[in-house]
Motif scaffolding. Sequence first.
Motif, PDB file in Angstrom:
ATOM      1  N   ASP A 177       8.945  56.735  20.020  1.00  0.00           N
ATOM      2  CA  ASP A 177       8.339  57.890  20.675  1.00  0.00           C
ATOM      3  C   ASP A 177       9.320  58.450  21.693  1.00  0.00           C
ATOM      4  OD1 ASP A 177       8.322  56.023  22.729  1.00  0.00           O
ATOM      5  OD2 ASP A 177       6.169  55.638  22.601  1.00  0.00           O
ATOM      6  N   ALA A 178       8.831  59.376  22.532  1.00  0.00           N
ATOM      7  CA  ALA A 178       9.704  60.022  23.516  1.00  0.00           C
ATOM      8  C   ALA A 178      10.281  59.004  24.499  1.00  0.00           C
ATOM      9  CB  ALA A 178       8.928  61.102  24.269  1.00  0.00           C
ATOM     10  N   LYS A 179       9.513  57.970  24.830  1.00  0.00           N
ATOM     11  CA  LYS A 179      10.015  56.943  25.741  1.00  0.00           C
ATOM     12  C   LYS A 179      11.142  56.144  25.091  1.00  0.00           C
ATOM     13  CE  LYS A 179       5.663  56.420  28.273  1.00  0.00           C
ATOM     14  NZ  LYS A 179       4.553  55.499  28.604  1.00  0.00           N
ATOM     15  N   SER A 180      10.993  55.883  23.793  1.00  0.00           N
ATOM     16  CA  SER A 180      12.065  55.192  23.063  1.00  0.00           C
ATOM     17  C   SER A 180      13.340  56.021  23.095  1.00  0.00           C
ATOM     18  CB  SER A 180      11.638  54.945  21.618  1.00  0.00           C
ATOM     19  OG  SER A 180      10.421  54.254  21.556  1.00  0.00           O
ATOM     20  N   MET A 181      13.193  57.337  22.914  1.00  0.00           N
ATOM     21  CA  MET A 181      14.351  58.225  22.922  1.00  0.00           C
ATOM     22  C   MET A 181      15.037  58.198  24.280  1.00  0.00           C
ATOM     23  SD  MET A 181      14.513  62.361  22.331  1.00  0.00           S
ATOM     24  CE  MET A 181      13.779  62.287  20.711  1.00  0.00           C
ATOM     25  N   ARG A 182      14.244  58.239  25.356  1.00  0.00           N
ATOM     26  CA  ARG A 182      14.824  58.229  26.705  1.00  0.00           C
ATOM     27  C   ARG A 182      15.575  56.929  26.964  1.00  0.00           C
ATOM     28  NH1 ARG A 182      17.816  60.235  30.116  1.00  0.00           N
ATOM     29  NH2 ARG A 182      17.471  59.655  32.279  1.00  0.00           N
ATOM     30  N   LEU A 183      14.998  55.804  26.531  1.00  0.00           N
ATOM     31  CA  LEU A 183      15.662  54.502  26.691  1.00  0.00           C
ATOM     32  C   LEU A 183      16.982  54.488  25.920  1.00  0.00           C
ATOM     33  CD1 LEU A 183      15.808  51.534  27.517  1.00  0.00           C
ATOM     34  CD2 LEU A 183      14.379  50.989  25.533  1.00  0.00           C
ATOM     35  N   MET A 184      16.959  54.961  24.698  1.00  0.00           N
ATOM     36  CA  MET A 184      18.186  54.993  23.876  1.00  0.00           C
ATOM     37  C   MET A 184      19.256  55.866  24.541  1.00  0.00           C
ATOM     38  SD  MET A 184      18.069  53.404  20.736  1.00  0.00           S
ATOM     39  CE  MET A 184      18.770  54.456  19.485  1.00  0.00           C
TER      40      MET A 184
END
Length: 947
Positions: free
Chosen positions: A540-547
């Motif tokens: 999700d968007a949080k995964s994208m930010r972490l990456m």
Amino acid sequence: MAKILAIDDIQDNLISIKAIIADAFPDIEVYTALSGRQGVELARRVIPDIILLDILMPGMDGYEVCKVIKSDPKLEDIPVVFVTALKESRQNRIQALEAGAEAFLTKPIDETEMISQIKAMLKIRAANVFKRDEKIRLEALVKSRTQELERELNDRIKADEEVRNSEEKHRALVNQMQLGLAVHKIILNKKGEAVDYLFLDVNPAYERITGLKKERVIGRRVLEVLPNIEKIWIEKYGNVALTGEPASFESYARELGRYFNVIAYKNRENEFAVIVEDITGKKAFEEKLKTSDKIFNHVLDMICIAGFDGFFKELNPSWERELGWSKEELLSKPYVEFVHPLDRDLTENITKTIVGGREVYRFENRYICKDGSVKWLSWNSYPYKEDNIMFGVARDITKDKRDEQIQQVLYEVSRASANAILLVDILRVVRSELCKVLDANNFFVASYNPETDKLKKIIFLDDNDKFEEWEAKDTLSGLVIKTEKSILTSKEEIIQFAKEYGIKLTGTLCESWLGVPIFIEHKAIGVMVVQSYTDKNAYDAKSMRLMEMIAHEIAIVMQRISMIENLIRAKERAEESDRLKTAFLANMSHEIRTPMNGIMGFLQLLNDVDLTSDDRQYYFEIINKSGERLLSTINDIIEISKIESGQLNVIYSNVNIKEILNFHYKFFINQTEEKGISLLLKNSEEIADVIVSDQHILDGILTNLIKNAIKFTDSGEIEVGTYLKDESIIFYVRDTGIGISKTRQEAIFERFVQADLDYKRPHEGSGLGLSIVKAYSHLMKGEVWVESEEGRGSTFYFAVPYIPVILKREIPSDKSIRADGERIHKILIAEDDEISYKLLEKILSDEKFTIIHVWNGEEAVCVMRDDPEISMILMDLRMPLTDGLDAAKKIRQFNKTVKIIAVTVNAFSIDKEIALNSGCDDYVLKPVNKKLLIDIIKKHLTGYSNF
């Protein structure tokens, strides 16, 4: 002794129920019946305290039996509990309640639940019996008293003393009652309708319960005492007084602010008595229960009641909302089965702690949602040992846990990047840490080479695919690089994207894909990707930010490693440069002194007057040869100096390939024949005679390569030739000389380097020739390489862009006016790319145009001078020799009317403005849109209508 009647058509069920009751309640007498009809008859005979009733039975089913029991005045107060294997549903509950049942038990019977239900039903039965007995007692009491009053009135004259004694007894009895008692006289209107009533007498309990004092109400009408009393009271009491039918009801008296349970009965003509009980407290308690139920059902936290047996007993709606499981599903099996497998042992240990009587706070475990996702819950729980249940409140802390895990991941990645030396080691740590918070089983990081437009793996860990290097074009990872933006997409979106843009997907199709760019100095130099083949909601968007944050850390590491590698390479280059400088100076000293020695030495010998003419001629030849060698060395030094200083420019012109090759063949044939080797010439027939190139550079490259081939070949042959490959013309020089070692094939193109660095080498030369060839090739946007085997010879290749010069002037000899009188327009296409020209020609093939094609701006200007009847020019802006902008300016100097349409790939508004200012009339972008092009032609060629 309490009695329980169990009705079930299956004998084993009755035996099981009887055994459970006997074990838990040894003093209770149990009766059983194998059919509904037998059960009704037995109930009427023994009058049980509880009836346990099966639903599905032959003949009369449970619902019908319940209705019969509840319709019998003797049995209606007996609690009925349905015991059934039917799935508990809303419809079953409604049907059961309509039949009159008080509760449900589900087969297989939970012993604990059954015992709890029996306890509760016994309490209800006791309350019902008490209420019934009290009512009977009161009715009997009232009836008895009424009879006594009637007898007193009839015998008043005969026995005044007895009446007075009876009245005193009656008054004492009434005054001692805990329930309120009042006697009233009904007041009727002319129509005989009850409109008011008088207070005749009240007891002390009535005063206490209602707050109405006897002295204030006796002899007064109720509408005088309570002006705003609800009409329902007068209507109900009037009906009792007029019909003689007693009434029992509950109602709220607004003026008194209380709830009352009322029994009213007629005691004489137009009079009635009422017995009242204050139930305000009871009603308040019921409201509290309703409020608690609302809170239970609407609170956001997840509230549950669970049994010590490991099953949920009751759940509020938040459970369905948070986990996705239905309430029925959650109640159907042990709650530990919904717990994450890694947390089940811990959960069972905590359950034992609660069952042991201890409260638990902030216990954390993971629950599996219906969609397969996992949520972290934080628990507070405490036991009710007397009921074998525990009460729990859970809260979703998934977000907090995820934030904690993300911070830990970033910390571990940062720590690893600070200590690791190899990039691949850091990336393995990154993948390991990512797996803690998202699906990173399929993970890769690749670097991007803009020159080749390819991605190359740094690390590639995947269940289905394995790539070392792949084209960036038409790939998601390449799109991340090109757009410099992160991409999160699903399988459906990937398929749709490929379909819309005609992309051939590379690799196995996944359910969810997430890629983020790796930036160095604000430029995307690589990509980091995770993909899931099973879960479409994996990221999700949080995964994208972490990456993206991790990609930033990787970029820092890559910069640091690159800096270290650059320092090492710089050190090696410095050491190599120092070594080369020494070798070069020694070589230059040799290459300059050797021919100078020959020149100076033989010039001195020429002073000898005794020399013969043959000796003199021989000395002149040596001096001339030494001078040529010295001049060649000096020319190489000057040429490399021009390249170093950037003073050497490419000058494009029309070059005849056959003439150049024939010139070099004739120039070097004598040298090869002197050495006894053959010189062969092979030029591809598919190559145009004339191309656009720089003749000086082509001569320089061929000269250096042929000279080297002659120098290092003692026998065999040398072959010079050309061929086409893709969009390049390949020149090659093949020899059968000494060859070059694999370890030296890269180094020979560096300056001052030869394949043999030994000072004893037998071959002369400055070592600059091949470095000049390499520099020339790069200036021409080409490349140079070698294929060689020691002892068998070498083949040197160099490639330059292939731009053939072909004047295609399809000027028709027939009339330029059609039979219908409309003019046939001529359109000049100035385009150096053959594919782009063929596209334009195809677009215009259906129209009645005369097409003329030229390959550069210089030819366009010439054709326009020769043929002023041309109506329009489709002018590519980027062409060799003279570009489109300069060509347009030159054409406008002598032709103001021809329409010039700029055709280019540049989409910026400033390019359009430059084109229009240079003399163009309009602007078309590549790739060319057919409709748009036709519309523009129609716009500018107003005399042409056949579109």
